[in-house]
Design a protein around this motif. Structure first.
Motif, PDB file in Angstrom:
ATOM      1  N   VAL A 113      11.755   3.528   5.641  1.00  0.00           N
ATOM      2  CA  VAL A 113      12.433   3.091   6.857  1.00  0.00           C
ATOM      3  C   VAL A 113      11.448   2.221   7.635  1.00  0.00           C
ATOM      4  O   VAL A 113      10.352   2.668   7.979  1.00  0.00           O
ATOM      5  CB  VAL A 113      12.888   4.280   7.730  1.00  0.00           C
ATOM      6  N   VAL A 114      11.828   0.965   7.872  1.00  0.00           N
ATOM      7  CA  VAL A 114      11.020   0.043   8.671  1.00  0.00           C
ATOM      8  C   VAL A 114      11.569   0.080  10.091  1.00  0.00           C
ATOM      9  O   VAL A 114      12.766  -0.142  10.308  1.00  0.00           O
ATOM     10  CB  VAL A 114      11.087  -1.395   8.121  1.00  0.00           C
ATOM     11  N   ILE A 115      10.725   0.371  11.055  1.00  0.00           N
ATOM     12  CA  ILE A 115      11.141   0.432  12.454  1.00  0.00           C
ATOM     13  C   ILE A 115      10.601  -0.795  13.175  1.00  0.00           C
ATOM     14  O   ILE A 115       9.407  -0.942  13.380  1.00  0.00           O
ATOM     15  CB  ILE A 115      10.632   1.718  13.126  1.00  0.00           C
ATOM     16  N   SER A 164      10.289  -5.877   5.330  1.00  0.00           N
ATOM     17  CA  SER A 164      11.624  -5.712   4.737  1.00  0.00           C
ATOM     18  C   SER A 164      11.797  -6.600   3.507  1.00  0.00           C
ATOM     19  O   SER A 164      12.359  -6.175   2.492  1.00  0.00           O
ATOM     20  CB  SER A 164      12.698  -6.055   5.774  1.00  0.00           C
ATOM     21  N   LEU A 165      11.301  -7.839   3.596  1.00  0.00           N
ATOM     22  CA  LEU A 165      11.380  -8.752   2.463  1.00  0.00           C
ATOM     23  C   LEU A 165      10.519  -8.270   1.293  1.00  0.00           C
ATOM     24  O   LEU A 165      10.946  -8.312   0.134  1.00  0.00           O
ATOM     25  CB  LEU A 165      10.932 -10.150   2.903  1.00  0.00           C
ATOM     26  N   GLN A 166       9.317  -7.805   1.598  1.00  0.00           N
ATOM     27  CA  GLN A 166       8.420  -7.321   0.545  1.00  0.00           C
ATOM     28  C   GLN A 166       8.987  -6.075  -0.120  1.00  0.00           C
ATOM     29  O   GLN A 166       8.897  -5.910  -1.345  1.00  0.00           O
ATOM     30  CB  GLN A 166       7.032  -7.036   1.123  1.00  0.00           C
ATOM     31  N   ALA A 167       9.575  -5.185   0.671  1.00  0.00           N
ATOM     32  CA  ALA A 167      10.173  -3.958   0.121  1.00  0.00           C
ATOM     33  C   ALA A 167      11.327  -4.304  -0.819  1.00  0.00           C
ATOM     34  O   ALA A 167      11.480  -3.703  -1.890  1.00  0.00           O
ATOM     35  CB  ALA A 167      10.661  -3.073   1.257  1.00  0.00           C
ATOM     36  N   HIS A 168      12.133  -5.283  -0.421  1.00  0.00           N
ATOM     37  CA  HIS A 168      13.238  -5.733  -1.276  1.00  0.00           C
ATOM     38  C   HIS A 168      12.695  -6.330  -2.567  1.00  0.00           C
ATOM     39  O   HIS A 168      13.234  -6.082  -3.662  1.00  0.00           O
ATOM     40  CB  HIS A 168      14.078  -6.764  -0.520  1.00  0.00           C
ATOM     41  N   LYS A 169      11.644  -7.101  -2.444  1.00  0.00           N
ATOM     42  CA  LYS A 169      11.007  -7.725  -3.608  1.00  0.00           C
ATOM     43  C   LYS A 169      10.493  -6.672  -4.589  1.00  0.00           C
ATOM     44  O   LYS A 169      10.558  -6.861  -5.807  1.00  0.00           O
ATOM     45  CB  LYS A 169       9.849  -8.616  -3.134  1.00  0.00           C
ATOM     46  N   MET A 170      10.005  -5.540  -4.058  1.00  0.00           N
ATOM     47  CA  MET A 170       9.446  -4.481  -4.899  1.00  0.00           C
ATOM     48  C   MET A 170      10.497  -3.461  -5.333  1.00  0.00           C
ATOM     49  O   MET A 170      10.176  -2.483  -6.006  1.00  0.00           O
ATOM     50  CB  MET A 170       8.314  -3.774  -4.144  1.00  0.00           C
ATOM     51  N   ASN A 209       0.809  -1.215   0.000  1.00  0.00           N
ATOM     52  CA  ASN A 209       0.000   0.000   0.000  1.00  0.00           C
ATOM     53  C   ASN A 209       0.847   1.273   0.000  1.00  0.00           C
ATOM     54  O   ASN A 209       0.588   2.203  -0.761  1.00  0.00           O
ATOM     55  CB  ASN A 209      -0.933   0.008   1.219  1.00  0.00           C
ATOM     56  N   LEU A 210       1.863   1.318   0.851  1.00  0.00           N
ATOM     57  CA  LEU A 210       2.653   2.552   0.953  1.00  0.00           C
ATOM     58  C   LEU A 210       3.500   2.794  -0.295  1.00  0.00           C
ATOM     59  O   LEU A 210       3.837   3.948  -0.619  1.00  0.00           O
ATOM     60  CB  LEU A 210       3.525   2.535   2.215  1.00  0.00           C
ATOM     61  N   ALA A 211       3.858   1.711  -0.997  1.00  0.00           N
ATOM     62  CA  ALA A 211       4.676   1.851  -2.207  1.00  0.00           C
ATOM     63  C   ALA A 211       3.971   2.678  -3.275  1.00  0.00           C
ATOM     64  O   ALA A 211       4.629   3.348  -4.098  1.00  0.00           O
ATOM     65  CB  ALA A 211       5.041   0.474  -2.759  1.00  0.00           C
ATOM     66  N   LYS A 212       2.645   2.661  -3.265  1.00  0.00           N
ATOM     67  CA  LYS A 212       1.869   3.403  -4.261  1.00  0.00           C
ATOM     68  C   LYS A 212       2.057   4.914  -4.134  1.00  0.00           C
ATOM     69  O   LYS A 212       1.853   5.649  -5.097  1.00  0.00           O
ATOM     70  CB  LYS A 212       0.389   3.054  -4.127  1.00  0.00           C
ATOM     71  N   GLY A 213       2.431   5.379  -2.932  1.00  0.00           N
ATOM     72  CA  GLY A 213       2.566   6.824  -2.721  1.00  0.00           C
ATOM     73  C   GLY A 213       3.989   7.331  -2.752  1.00  0.00           C
ATOM     74  O   GLY A 213       4.239   8.515  -2.469  1.00  0.00           O
ATOM     75  N   ILE A 214       4.949   6.485  -3.071  1.00  0.00           N
ATOM     76  CA  ILE A 214       6.346   6.921  -3.111  1.00  0.00           C
ATOM     77  C   ILE A 214       6.623   7.675  -4.412  1.00  0.00           C
ATOM     78  O   ILE A 214       6.386   7.152  -5.512  1.00  0.00           O
ATOM     79  CB  ILE A 214       7.308   5.720  -2.980  1.00  0.00           C
ATOM     80  N   LYS A 215       7.113   8.890  -4.294  1.00  0.00           N
ATOM     81  CA  LYS A 215       7.417   9.710  -5.469  1.00  0.00           C
ATOM     82  C   LYS A 215       8.656   9.170  -6.173  1.00  0.00           C
ATOM     83  O   LYS A 215       9.667   8.893  -5.528  1.00  0.00           O
ATOM     84  CB  LYS A 215       7.626  11.154  -5.041  1.00  0.00           C
ATOM     85  N   LEU A 254      12.331  -1.420  -3.451  1.00  0.00           N
ATOM     86  CA  LEU A 254      12.365  -0.175  -2.679  1.00  0.00           C
ATOM     87  C   LEU A 254      13.678  -0.068  -1.916  1.00  0.00           C
ATOM     88  O   LEU A 254      14.162  -1.051  -1.356  1.00  0.00           O
ATOM     89  CB  LEU A 254      11.197  -0.124  -1.689  1.00  0.00           C
ATOM     90  N   LYS A 255      14.246   1.121  -1.896  1.00  0.00           N
ATOM     91  CA  LYS A 255      15.453   1.354  -1.115  1.00  0.00           C
ATOM     92  C   LYS A 255      15.029   1.478   0.351  1.00  0.00           C
ATOM     93  O   LYS A 255      14.380   2.442   0.738  1.00  0.00           O
ATOM     94  CB  LYS A 255      16.168   2.620  -1.572  1.00  0.00           C
ATOM     95  N   THR A 256      15.421   0.486   1.143  1.00  0.00           N
ATOM     96  CA  THR A 256      14.873   0.355   2.494  1.00  0.00           C
ATOM     97  C   THR A 256      15.969   0.102   3.513  1.00  0.00           C
ATOM     98  O   THR A 256      16.979  -0.539   3.219  1.00  0.00           O
ATOM     99  CB  THR A 256      13.877  -0.833   2.550  1.00  0.00           C
TER     100      THR A 256
END
Length: 447
Positions: free
Chosen positions: A177-179, A189-195, A161-167, A197-199
């Motif tokens: 940033v995952v806290i 973290s795994l999903q962000a890497h899959k997509m 969901n949040l990836a849709k709003g990243i400019k 995203l610089k995380t």
């Protein structure tokens, strides 16, 4: 005349058969209802009837007694059939996996948080896991979903969901940033890497978050889960160590590093995104933030003399290394009971609990603690509060009485739950509200 008599006999036989079937059905229904009513009576006596957090609520007007909710629930006696309708039996044992919600063919079940009498503090989170602060998302235990499987799924969905709003051309150092590196944080973290995203993932303690604090052999998973970049993890009766090994393996395979011992102190809106600041004065500029820190990251303190000494702990990591000690365990939940049971074979254990009966326990824990007390392997002091901790002793006060008792003591383990990081959330601008029996997952709301 003979033909008519034959018809009468046939219709009579069919009618009699229908009557017998109906009589058996009604009798069986009454028997089931009586059994469920007896279970509810016991649940009320043992303090298990009233829910403590997330729990199912049945719309009796929509329920058709399919029994699908009961079959889908992996726990024991959470739901039952009474008077032809599903009803809750041991609400406080519900762990909020939502299997009943998804299994009901008539969408008669909703998941509620809190009750009219017992409120639960939760941060404001939308259906997309976004808080009232645009760009800051929450997944996992802090949002009300404590089960590992649910937290893993939420971490994945929150990133989607949040990836849709990243400019695409922002000037921040990171997309996300995952806290927190518990179940939700690892999945995110795994999903962000899959997509792509610089995380960066920041964890105040160690990989696994709250799961890491469980005893080594504690069973933490009893059903499969879908883990990003891994697929279906077929886990049954899985121990803490096995789960940590799985996470470590998947993260290592994809070269995803978790930044441990990085406690986040502040999140500040900045440069079209956020600046995440740690206790060690490090700063990370990011477009989006996902909070997956859990509710129990900060143990609830008792506020008593001696609580800050080294003999006091709020988690039990390696019980097999502790022996020949006089130990007091404080608490009446599963964590306290499991810890007392693990310590009792090699130590002298006293269990102090502020109520007169143990509630919210898993059936196996309830059975085991009753047996341990009956066998004099654990000394239980109910209706008591720990009021002071000294070098070689502790002081317990009995509820409703001025009398106190002193016990010789080497170690104290306190399991009084965790505190929602209210100050941290409010500082970031996140609203917190108390839920008094509000639906947080319902088919009608989604329609």
């Amino acid at each position: 005349m003979g033909a008519e008599l034959d018809k009468i006999l046939i219709y009579g036989s069919v009618g009699l058969l229908l009557f017998v079937v109906l009589w058996i059905y009604i009798r069986k229904q009454k028997k089931e209802s009586k059994e469920v009513e007896e279970k509810i009576k016991v649940a009320k006596e043992e303090g298990l009837y009233e829910p403590v957090s997330l729990h199912p609520v049945v719309d009796v007007n929509s329920c058709i007694k399919s029994g699908a909710c009961i079959l889908a629930c992996p726990e024991h006696d959470i739901l039952g059939i009474r008077n032809g309708k599903a009803t809750v039996i041991n609400a406080s044992r519900c762990v909020g996996h939502g299997a009943c919600f998804h299994a009901c063919p008539t969408q008669a079940i909703s998941l509620f948080m809190g009750t009219e009498k017992r409120g639960v503090d939760l941060p404001h989170v939308s259906q997309n896991f976004e808080t009232n602060v645009p760009g800051i998302f929450i997944a996992g235990e802090m949002g009300g979903m404590g089960l590992i499987k649910n937290a893993v799924e939420q971490g994945k969905q929150a990133v989607e969901n949040l990836a849709k709003g990243i400019k695409p051309k922002h000037t921040n150092d990171y997309d996300l940033v995952v806290i927190g590196a518990g179940p939700a944080g690892i999945s995110a973290s795994l999903q962000a890497h899959k997509m792509g995203l610089k995380t960066i993932t920041l964890e105040q303690d160690t990989l696994g978050g709250t799961v890491y604090t469980f005893p080594r052999q504690k069973i933490v998973m009893t059903s499969p889960m879908e883990l990003p970049l891994y697929g279906q993890a077929k886990l049954y009766e899985t121990s803490k160590q096995e789960l940590l090994d799985l996470w470590t393996s998947v993260l290592g395979k994809h070269k995803i590093e978790i930044q441990e011992r990085k406690k986040v102190e502040e999140i500040v809106a900045e440069n079209g995104g956020f600046c995440v600041k740690t206790k060690t004065d490090e700063s990370f500029s990011t477009q989006k933030v996902l909070l997956a820190i859990g509710r129990r990251g900060t143990p609830r303190k008792l506020g008593i003399p001696g609580e800050d000494t080294q003999k006091v702990a709020y988690r039990l990591l390696e019980p097999e290394l502790i022996h020949k000690k006089q130990i007091v365990v404080v608490g009446g939940g599963d964590s306290a009971i499991e810890s007392a049971l693990l310590l009792m074979e090699q130590n002298e254990v006293t269990l102090s609990y502020r109520k007169d009966t143990f509630s919210r326990l898993k059936p196996k824990n309830s059975e085991n603690i009753k047996k341990a007390i009956a066998d004099h392997k654990i000394s239980a002091v109910l209706n008591s509060n720990l009021v002071a901790i000294d070098t070689n002793k502790v002081v317990l006060q009995l509820n409703g009485e001025k009398n106190t008792i002193e016990l010789s003591n080497d170690l104290v383990y306190i399991f009084a739950g965790g505190e929602l990081p209210t100050a941290f959330l409010k500082k970031a601008g996140i609203k917190i509200s108390t839920k008094f029996g509000e639906a947080i997952l319902t088919h009608k709301k989604q329609a």
